[in-house]
Write a protein that holds these residues in place. Structure first.
Motif, mmCIF file in Angstrom:
data_model
loop_
_atom_site.group_PDB
_atom_site.id
_atom_site.type_symbol
_atom_site.label_atom_id
_atom_site.label_comp_id
_atom_site.label_asym_id
_atom_site.label_seq_id
_atom_site.Cartn_x
_atom_site.Cartn_y
_atom_site.Cartn_z
ATOM 1 N N VAL A 172 18.152 -11.747 1.167
ATOM 2 C CA VAL A 172 17.244 -12.793 1.583
ATOM 3 C C VAL A 172 16.028 -12.960 1.058
ATOM 4 C CG1 VAL A 172 16.509 -14.216 3.365
ATOM 5 C CG2 VAL A 172 18.595 -13.239 3.790
ATOM 6 N N THR A 173 15.966 -14.223 0.382
ATOM 7 C CA THR A 173 14.334 -14.312 -0.252
ATOM 8 C C THR A 173 13.702 -15.313 0.827
ATOM 9 O OG1 THR A 173 14.899 -14.198 -2.563
ATOM 10 C CG2 THR A 173 12.853 -15.346 -2.153
ATOM 11 N N ALA A 174 12.436 -15.064 1.306
ATOM 12 C CA ALA A 174 12.034 -15.818 2.029
ATOM 13 C C ALA A 174 10.800 -16.427 1.580
ATOM 14 C CB ALA A 174 11.398 -15.107 3.343
ATOM 15 N N ILE A 175 10.359 -17.638 1.718
ATOM 16 C CA ILE A 175 9.487 -18.383 1.201
ATOM 17 C C ILE A 175 8.565 -19.121 2.305
ATOM 18 C CG2 ILE A 175 8.753 -20.321 -0.233
ATOM 19 C CD1 ILE A 175 11.766 -20.270 -1.335
ATOM 20 N N GLY A 176 7.294 -18.694 2.253
ATOM 21 C CA GLY A 176 6.348 -18.902 3.163
ATOM 22 C C GLY A 176 5.193 -19.547 2.586
ATOM 23 N N SER A 177 4.138 -20.210 3.274
ATOM 24 C CA SER A 177 2.727 -20.729 2.949
ATOM 25 C C SER A 177 1.864 -20.264 3.998
ATOM 26 C CB SER A 177 3.062 -22.203 3.069
ATOM 27 O OG SER A 177 3.249 -22.818 4.118
ATOM 28 N N VAL A 178 0.657 -20.094 3.478
ATOM 29 C CA VAL A 178 -0.532 -19.959 4.264
ATOM 30 C C VAL A 178 -1.494 -21.266 3.669
ATOM 31 C CG1 VAL A 178 -2.678 -18.614 4.466
ATOM 32 C CG2 VAL A 178 -0.517 -17.515 3.905
ATOM 33 N N ALA A 179 -1.801 -21.964 5.064
ATOM 34 C CA ALA A 179 -2.263 -23.123 5.100
ATOM 35 C C ALA A 179 -3.803 -23.227 4.475
ATOM 36 C CB ALA A 179 -2.111 -24.051 6.341
ATOM 37 N N GLY A 180 -4.320 -24.166 3.626
ATOM 38 C CA GLY A 180 -5.537 -24.527 3.223
ATOM 39 C C GLY A 180 -6.206 -23.539 2.262
ATOM 40 N N ALA A 181 -7.413 -23.262 2.471
ATOM 41 C CA ALA A 181 -7.999 -22.387 1.431
ATOM 42 C C ALA A 181 -7.845 -20.753 1.617
ATOM 43 C CB ALA A 181 -9.601 -22.764 1.419
ATOM 44 N N ARG A 182 -7.113 -20.153 2.917
ATOM 45 C CA ARG A 182 -6.958 -19.048 3.107
ATOM 46 C C ARG A 182 -5.962 -18.508 2.267
ATOM 47 N NH1 ARG A 182 -7.056 -21.251 8.376
ATOM 48 N NH2 ARG A 182 -8.808 -20.842 9.499
ATOM 49 N N THR A 183 -6.075 -17.468 1.758
ATOM 50 C CA THR A 183 -5.023 -16.318 1.275
ATOM 51 C C THR A 183 -4.494 -15.545 2.047
ATOM 52 O OG1 THR A 183 -6.684 -14.683 0.546
ATOM 53 C CG2 THR A 183 -6.395 -16.615 -1.182
ATOM 54 N N GLY A 184 -3.151 -15.242 1.979
ATOM 55 C CA GLY A 184 -2.417 -14.356 3.035
ATOM 56 C C GLY A 184 -3.028 -12.868 3.160
ATOM 57 N N LEU A 185 -2.638 -12.457 4.219
ATOM 58 C CA LEU A 185 -3.193 -10.959 4.585
ATOM 59 C C LEU A 185 -2.651 -10.055 3.535
ATOM 60 C CD1 LEU A 185 -2.783 -11.219 8.179
ATOM 61 C CD2 LEU A 185 -4.876 -11.262 6.894
ATOM 62 N N LYS A 186 -3.278 -8.916 3.326
ATOM 63 C CA LYS A 186 -2.930 -8.040 2.236
ATOM 64 C C LYS A 186 -2.932 -6.424 2.944
ATOM 65 C CE LYS A 186 -4.582 -10.839 -1.457
ATOM 66 N NZ LYS A 186 -5.435 -10.775 -2.798
ATOM 67 N N GLY A 221 -12.452 -10.356 11.983
ATOM 68 C CA GLY A 221 -12.382 -8.941 11.687
ATOM 69 C C GLY A 221 -11.278 -8.089 11.330
ATOM 70 N N ILE A 222 -10.388 -9.065 10.714
ATOM 71 C CA ILE A 222 -9.048 -8.347 10.210
ATOM 72 C C ILE A 222 -9.465 -7.912 8.822
ATOM 73 C CG2 ILE A 222 -8.483 -10.667 9.106
ATOM 74 C CD1 ILE A 222 -5.991 -8.039 10.858
ATOM 75 N N GLY A 223 -8.470 -6.582 8.643
ATOM 76 C CA GLY A 223 -8.766 -5.956 7.356
ATOM 77 C C GLY A 223 -7.378 -6.174 6.786
ATOM 78 N N ALA A 224 -6.607 -4.887 6.582
ATOM 79 C CA ALA A 224 -5.378 -4.981 5.908
ATOM 80 C C ALA A 224 -4.111 -5.240 7.099
ATOM 81 C CB ALA A 224 -5.042 -3.512 5.643
ATOM 82 N N SER A 225 -2.884 -5.445 6.465
ATOM 83 C CA SER A 225 -1.838 -6.046 7.346
ATOM 84 C C SER A 225 -0.675 -5.613 6.743
ATOM 85 C CB SER A 225 -2.179 -7.260 8.003
ATOM 86 O OG SER A 225 -0.884 -7.690 8.591
ATOM 87 N N MET A 226 0.471 -4.966 7.271
ATOM 88 C CA MET A 226 1.704 -4.946 6.805
ATOM 89 C C MET A 226 2.716 -4.675 7.990
ATOM 90 S SD MET A 226 1.969 -0.927 5.196
ATOM 91 C CE MET A 226 3.476 -1.314 4.637
ATOM 92 N N ASP A 227 3.984 -4.884 7.630
ATOM 93 C CA ASP A 227 4.889 -4.612 8.655
ATOM 94 C C ASP A 227 5.693 -3.302 8.545
ATOM 95 O OD1 ASP A 227 6.954 -5.002 6.517
ATOM 96 O OD2 ASP A 227 8.322 -5.901 7.974
ATOM 97 N N ASP A 253 -11.630 -4.854 12.746
ATOM 98 C CA ASP A 253 -13.196 -4.398 13.425
ATOM 99 C C ASP A 253 -13.019 -4.040 14.891
ATOM 100 O OD1 ASP A 253 -13.990 -4.598 10.831
ATOM 101 O OD2 ASP A 253 -15.016 -6.759 11.187
ATOM 102 N N GLU A 254 -13.661 -3.033 15.456
ATOM 103 C CA GLU A 254 -13.698 -2.542 16.710
ATOM 104 C C GLU A 254 -13.977 -3.752 17.567
ATOM 105 O OE1 GLU A 254 -14.565 1.148 19.532
ATOM 106 O OE2 GLU A 254 -15.399 1.232 17.324
ATOM 107 N N ALA A 255 -15.167 -4.329 17.298
ATOM 108 C CA ALA A 255 -15.470 -5.524 18.335
ATOM 109 C C ALA A 255 -14.454 -6.662 18.426
ATOM 110 C CB ALA A 255 -16.740 -6.049 17.609
ATOM 111 N N CYS A 256 -13.662 -6.625 17.689
ATOM 112 C CA CYS A 256 -12.385 -7.889 17.787
ATOM 113 C C CYS A 256 -11.227 -7.208 18.563
ATOM 114 C CB CYS A 256 -11.942 -8.261 16.328
ATOM 115 S SG CYS A 256 -13.461 -8.792 15.261
ATOM 116 N N LEU A 257 -11.169 -6.202 18.818
ATOM 117 C CA LEU A 257 -9.783 -5.763 19.415
ATOM 118 C C LEU A 257 -9.746 -6.145 21.042
ATOM 119 C CD1 LEU A 257 -7.614 -3.846 19.464
ATOM 120 C CD2 LEU A 257 -9.112 -2.042 20.476
ATOM 121 N N GLU A 258 -10.843 -6.395 21.675
ATOM 122 C CA GLU A 258 -10.509 -6.751 23.081
ATOM 123 C C GLU A 258 -9.890 -8.493 23.298
ATOM 124 O OE1 GLU A 258 -13.351 -7.521 27.062
ATOM 125 O OE2 GLU A 258 -14.228 -6.447 25.276
#
Length: 315
Positions: A133-147, A209-215, A268-273
């Motif tokens: 399966v090839t999944a095609i998605g979009s990230v809206a506006g000026a944002r780029t996807g998480l890496k 405060g997000i940094g890296a992301s993956m599944d 970032d730790e301050a964003c966890l709560e």
């Protein structure tokens, strides 16, 4: 059943729900650039009988698993699904009842995740059943996807939920592990039809405060190394902090077994709560630090030996 009979009877009604598909009257789908409204995100995963699933797994669940492992990649990028392409290599002699059940599962998840099927290919094979399966998605506006390469030293490492359900489900399906009900059914459900973390992915995209992301597909330990390596850092995981699917089953097997399809991310730790308040299953499990590689620490902060970090393709 011949290829075009299968496509006309079972696949075309699913694909016709989207204008992108051209009603399967052409060899290619068309997505207007105006429909993207931001960055385009594409991912492809292939699952093969005997490697990623059992040949005896229900056809309906196989269709859903093939979709969901790809949507999990989109979730890790914070992307919204737009469309799917399907390549199906069917063993010769596959009966129509199996095809009908597969198409039913496909149709249900296309609707459930608002991810229309817009095309693909079907072939017969002397080899094992193979679903791409090839999944095609979009990230809206000026944002780029998480890496996965955007982690920063000092950030917390977090997971979206319990680790180990995929391994438990596989062992139960193989008959190698006895589990009490309803834990056995929960494990099988997770192994066969994992739930992509779409809502959390969308939230992480807008978290300052997000940094890296993956599944997590190859196992928590292996994928934490992937994230750390891509970010040029070291991952330190505290074993006691990892939420396990079962406290009664071996920890290392659950950490390395794979098929979790939870999200792994740095924050970032301050964003966890605030994130935990809205997503209670999110759990901090360690940190990114300067250095390289990965270490799993026990309660005394001593390294735990790891003979294997997770699933390795081609091993």
């Amino acid at each position: 059943m011949k290829e075009f009979d299968f496509i006309h009877r079972y696949i075309k009604p699913i694909a016709s729900a989207s204008g992108f598909s051209q009603g399967l009257s052409d060899d290619a789908a068309h997505i207007p650039l105006a429909a993207i409204n931001g960055d385009l995100v594409l991912t492809l995963d292939t699952i093969v009988a005997g490697t990623h699933f059992l040949a005896t797994d229900p056809a309906e669940s196989l269709a859903k698993k093939a979709i969901r492992v790809n949507l999990s990649d989109l979730a890790a990028k914070g992307a919204k699904p737009m469309a799917l392409l399907l390549a199906l290599s069917l063993p010769k002699g596959t009966d129509e009842a199996w095809l009908a059940a597969f198409a039913a599962g496909l149709a249900e998840d296309c609707v459930a995740f608002d991810a229309p099927l817009i095309g693909g290919d079907t072939t017969s094979t002397d080899g094992p059943l193979t679903i791409s399966v090839t999944a095609i998605g979009s990230v809206a506006g000026a944002r780029t996807g998480l890496k996965r390469s955007s982690g920063r030293a000092g950030q917390l490492l977090c997971v979206s939920g319990a680790i180990g359900w995929g391994w438990l489900g596989l062992q139960r399906a193989l008959g190698q592990l006895q589990l009490p009900e309803p834990q056995a059914q929960q494990a099988l459900q997770h192994y066969r039809m994992p739930m992509p973390q779409m809502a959390l992915g969308a939230r992480l995209l807008i978290t300052s405060g997000i940094g890296a992301s993956m599944d997590i597909s190859d196992g928590l330990i292996a994928d934490a190394r992937h994230l750390a390596d891509a970010s040029g850092l070291r991952a330190e995981i505290n074993a006691a902090q990892v939420p396990l699917a079962s406290a009664d089953q071996p920890m290392i097997e659950q950490l390395t077994g794979g098929d979790d399809y939870q999200l792994l991310f740095s924050l970032d730790e301050a964003c966890l709560e605030g994130l935990e308040r809205d997503f209670p299953s999110v759990q901090s499990i360690g940190r990114l630090t300067h250095g390289s590689g990965i270490v799993l620490l026990d309660q005394t902060q001593q390294p735990i030996r790891l003979d294997q970090e997770g699933f390795v393709h081609g091993s």
